[in-house]
Design a protein around this motif. Sequence first.
Motif, PDB file in Angstrom:
ATOM      1  N   SER A 145       0.914  -1.300  -0.065  1.00 14.50           N
ATOM      2  CA  SER A 145      -0.059  -0.048   0.099  1.00 14.50           C
ATOM      3  C   SER A 145       0.979   1.110  -0.144  1.00 14.50           C
ATOM      4  O   SER A 145       0.737   2.279  -0.627  1.00 14.50           O
ATOM      5  CB  SER A 145      -0.965  -0.056   1.202  1.00 14.50           C
ATOM      6  OG  SER A 145      -1.629   1.293   1.185  1.00 14.50           O
ATOM      7  N   TYR A 146       1.788   1.275   0.906  1.00 12.36           N
ATOM      8  CA  TYR A 146       2.770   2.339   0.674  1.00 12.36           C
ATOM      9  C   TYR A 146       3.507   2.639  -0.585  1.00 12.36           C
ATOM     10  O   TYR A 146       3.933   3.765  -0.766  1.00 12.36           O
ATOM     11  CB  TYR A 146       3.873   2.016   1.919  1.00 12.36           C
ATOM     12  CG  TYR A 146       4.987   2.994   1.655  1.00 12.36           C
ATOM     13  CD1 TYR A 146       4.995   4.238   2.483  1.00 12.36           C
ATOM     14  CD2 TYR A 146       6.377   2.632   1.028  1.00 12.36           C
ATOM     15  CE1 TYR A 146       6.284   5.028   2.448  1.00 12.36           C
ATOM     16  CE2 TYR A 146       7.310   3.346   1.037  1.00 12.36           C
ATOM     17  CZ  TYR A 146       7.364   4.571   1.631  1.00 12.36           C
ATOM     18  OH  TYR A 146       8.392   5.443   1.595  1.00 12.36           O
TER      19      TYR A 146
ATOM     20  N   LEU B  91      -1.969  -5.459  -5.237  1.00  7.75           N
ATOM     21  CA  LEU B  91      -1.275  -6.430  -4.222  1.00  7.75           C
ATOM     22  C   LEU B  91      -1.371  -6.255  -2.821  1.00  7.75           C
ATOM     23  O   LEU B  91      -1.771  -7.210  -2.070  1.00  7.75           O
ATOM     24  CB  LEU B  91       0.251  -6.363  -4.479  1.00  7.75           C
ATOM     25  CG  LEU B  91       0.986  -6.871  -5.705  1.00  7.75           C
ATOM     26  CD1 LEU B  91       2.519  -6.578  -5.927  1.00  7.75           C
ATOM     27  CD2 LEU B  91       0.760  -8.511  -5.565  1.00  7.75           C
ATOM     28  N   ALA B  92      -1.822  -5.152  -2.375  1.00  7.19           N
ATOM     29  CA  ALA B  92      -2.081  -4.689  -0.992  1.00  7.19           C
ATOM     30  C   ALA B  92      -3.499  -5.616  -0.603  1.00  7.19           C
ATOM     31  O   ALA B  92      -3.625  -6.060   0.410  1.00  7.19           O
ATOM     32  CB  ALA B  92      -2.319  -3.245  -0.757  1.00  7.19           C
ATOM     33  N   LEU B  93      -4.491  -5.343  -1.724  1.00 13.32           N
ATOM     34  CA  LEU B  93      -5.788  -5.893  -1.219  1.00 13.32           C
ATOM     35  C   LEU B  93      -5.464  -7.660  -1.317  1.00 13.32           C
ATOM     36  O   LEU B  93      -6.030  -7.972  -0.494  1.00 13.32           O
ATOM     37  CB  LEU B  93      -6.794  -5.590  -2.556  1.00 13.32           C
ATOM     38  CG  LEU B  93      -7.930  -6.099  -2.326  1.00 13.32           C
ATOM     39  CD1 LEU B  93      -8.642  -5.655  -1.016  1.00 13.32           C
ATOM     40  CD2 LEU B  93      -9.126  -5.691  -3.445  1.00 13.32           C
TER      41      LEU B  93
ATOM     42  N   SER C  67     -11.332  -2.079   3.844  1.00 16.43           N
ATOM     43  CA  SER C  67     -12.061  -1.009   3.084  1.00 16.43           C
ATOM     44  C   SER C  67     -11.250   0.134   2.436  1.00 16.43           C
ATOM     45  O   SER C  67     -11.601   0.904   1.631  1.00 16.43           O
ATOM     46  CB  SER C  67     -12.815  -0.259   4.349  1.00 16.43           C
ATOM     47  OG  SER C  67     -13.493   0.986   4.141  1.00 16.43           O
ATOM     48  N   VAL C  68     -10.070   0.589   3.283  1.00  9.74           N
ATOM     49  CA  VAL C  68      -9.006   1.326   2.845  1.00  9.74           C
ATOM     50  C   VAL C  68      -8.618   0.963   1.084  1.00  9.74           C
ATOM     51  O   VAL C  68      -8.639   1.881   0.215  1.00  9.74           O
ATOM     52  CB  VAL C  68      -7.837   1.562   3.533  1.00  9.74           C
ATOM     53  CG1 VAL C  68      -6.832   2.402   2.900  1.00  9.74           C
ATOM     54  CG2 VAL C  68      -8.284   2.189   4.824  1.00  9.74           C
ATOM     55  N   TYR C  69      -8.311  -0.533   1.114  1.00 11.70           N
ATOM     56  CA  TYR C  69      -7.667  -0.528  -0.265  1.00 11.70           C
ATOM     57  C   TYR C  69      -8.643  -0.547  -1.305  1.00 11.70           C
ATOM     58  O   TYR C  69      -8.605  -0.665  -2.539  1.00 11.70           O
ATOM     59  CB  TYR C  69      -7.017  -1.926   0.013  1.00 11.70           C
ATOM     60  CG  TYR C  69      -5.967  -1.954   1.071  1.00 11.70           C
ATOM     61  CD1 TYR C  69      -5.353  -0.986   1.208  1.00 11.70           C
ATOM     62  CD2 TYR C  69      -5.423  -3.161   1.777  1.00 11.70           C
ATOM     63  CE1 TYR C  69      -4.224  -0.887   2.014  1.00 11.70           C
ATOM     64  CE2 TYR C  69      -4.394  -3.167   2.516  1.00 11.70           C
ATOM     65  CZ  TYR C  69      -3.723  -1.930   2.848  1.00 11.70           C
ATOM     66  OH  TYR C  69      -2.828  -1.978   3.725  1.00 11.70           O
TER      67      TYR C  69
ATOM     68  N   ASN D 118      -9.459   2.754  -2.397  1.00 12.89           N
ATOM     69  CA  ASN D 118      -8.009   3.183  -3.172  1.00 12.89           C
ATOM     70  C   ASN D 118      -8.372   2.455  -4.683  1.00 12.89           C
ATOM     71  O   ASN D 118      -7.654   3.276  -5.645  1.00 12.89           O
ATOM     72  CB  ASN D 118      -6.742   2.562  -2.711  1.00 12.89           C
ATOM     73  CG  ASN D 118      -6.658   3.342  -1.509  1.00 12.89           C
ATOM     74  OD1 ASN D 118      -6.815   4.476  -1.212  1.00 12.89           O
ATOM     75  ND2 ASN D 118      -5.438   2.814  -0.732  1.00 12.89           N
ATOM     76  N   LEU D 119      -8.820   1.434  -4.837  1.00  8.99           N
ATOM     77  CA  LEU D 119      -9.264   0.920  -6.214  1.00  8.99           C
ATOM     78  C   LEU D 119     -10.555   1.284  -6.735  1.00  8.99           C
ATOM     79  O   LEU D 119     -11.031   0.896  -7.943  1.00  8.99           O
ATOM     80  CB  LEU D 119      -9.277  -0.488  -5.948  1.00  8.99           C
ATOM     81  CG  LEU D 119      -8.051  -1.549  -5.839  1.00  8.99           C
ATOM     82  CD1 LEU D 119      -8.020  -2.662  -5.399  1.00  8.99           C
ATOM     83  CD2 LEU D 119      -6.947  -1.155  -7.134  1.00  8.99           C
ATOM     84  N   GLY D 120     -11.406   2.218  -5.961  1.00 10.13           N
ATOM     85  CA  GLY D 120     -12.611   3.008  -6.484  1.00 10.13           C
ATOM     86  C   GLY D 120     -13.634   2.078  -6.328  1.00 10.13           C
ATOM     87  O   GLY D 120     -14.997   2.429  -7.016  1.00 10.13           O
ATOM     88  N   ASP D 121     -13.619   0.892  -5.501  1.00 13.84           N
ATOM     89  CA  ASP D 121     -14.988   0.195  -5.229  1.00 13.84           C
ATOM     90  C   ASP D 121     -15.448   0.626  -3.942  1.00 13.84           C
ATOM     91  O   ASP D 121     -15.205   0.051  -2.902  1.00 13.84           O
ATOM     92  CB  ASP D 121     -14.518  -1.422  -5.200  1.00 13.84           C
ATOM     93  CG  ASP D 121     -15.438  -2.361  -5.188  1.00 13.84           C
ATOM     94  OD1 ASP D 121     -16.751  -1.825  -4.604  1.00 13.84           O
ATOM     95  OD2 ASP D 121     -15.516  -3.429  -5.247  1.00 13.84           O
ATOM     96  N   ILE D 122     -16.529   1.679  -4.127  1.00 12.29           N
ATOM     97  CA  ILE D 122     -17.057   2.237  -2.826  1.00 12.29           C
ATOM     98  C   ILE D 122     -17.795   1.229  -2.220  1.00 12.29           C
ATOM     99  O   ILE D 122     -18.172   1.251  -0.816  1.00 12.29           O
ATOM    100  CB  ILE D 122     -17.590   3.603  -3.083  1.00 12.29           C
ATOM    101  CG1 ILE D 122     -16.559   4.565  -3.958  1.00 12.29           C
ATOM    102  CG2 ILE D 122     -18.146   4.209  -2.068  1.00 12.29           C
ATOM    103  CD1 ILE D 122     -15.187   4.743  -3.142  1.00 12.29           C
TER     104      ILE D 122
END
Length: 390
Positions: A159-160, A166-168, A195-197, A200-204
């Motif tokens: 994520s950083y 990959l983070a997800l 939730s954060v990842y 970040n990918l636009g999947d609200i």
Amino acid sequence: SISEMVVMTRTIILGLLTIVLAGCNHPKSHVYDKLVTIDSLLKNEQVDSALYLLDRVDLSSCDEECVAYYHLLLPQALYKDYQFIESDSLIRIAVNYYRETEDYHKLAQALLYDGDILYDAGKPVEAMKMMKEAEAVVINVNDDILRHNIFFQIASINSYSNEKQLALDYIRKALACSIRSGKKDHLAYDYQNCSVYFYNLGDIDSCRYYIDKCISLIENIPIEPATNRARIWKSMGFAYYGIDKDKSLFCLEKAIELSPVADAYSALARLYLESEDTVRAKSMLKECITADGSLLVKSEGIMLLSQIEQQQGNHKWAVELSHRAYALKDSLTRQQQEDNIKAQQIAFDRRVESERAATVRRWLWAGIAIAILIDVVAVTIVLYRWNKTR
């Protein structure tokens, strides 16, 4: 009688031998037992008690095994006590020892904390190397909590480095471990990061689904350090940003009450701008720039502040801010390109697969050789018996 004297002599000699052996073994067994107790305390998050006992461990009469165990536990305790550790030299003693002895459980632990220390010291490339080795080793260990911690940190480093998918992928692996272990604080952290990842990918929709599951478990997260709960409220603010501005505002304000989270300040600034409260928006952006946070969040905050200053006619200051924002973003891009975390992981995975394939080939050739040897022996025996019979 003579027989009684012999028995008594034997008893005395055996007693003396027992005392001598106990005296020889006592220091090691005593210290090792204490280290096992400390390990148990750390697993139960009793960090203060663990540090107290570690401070009273005497290694002067200990063997290499005890020394390695001590150097596995001390950095772990300091890390859990949120103390900054400048070097990984202590934990490396444990890493090197457990690599040689192939104690996979302790090696995976040592590699995990070596990676944690390196990551906190601003060395994500070196940290990822440790974590990927830990991932390869932990396959041999039946410990879902340890496995979770390794996957969780690999997700964080990805994520950083802006490796969103990959983070997800890794946080989902961590979540699967938490579901099996039933550790509720881990579940809360995993849901929050899912939730954060997804955000970040636009999947609200998925973002909101996971933050709701996280909020239901928030009481399982320790009150200290407050940053952990602050991040959860921040994530909830993000999740409801597009559908319920009042709820989003409440959650983000709750987050900064608990701890100065840079991206919470940034999100609040945008909400205040939408309600045309530029004074509070600028105040939030200034907090965002000075708070601990990623270079990306800081650069975006500076750029937004530049746009506000431009609209208010402060053109010279707006240009200076704009240059600062672009410089930060360029620095981040260069760092990500140099680190190339994704390529590093691909290379490591390929190397592990190659080593496994080579091992399989060695076992295959060994099996063929043994089979041929058995056939030769069998034929030799048959021929020998045939000749003898004839």
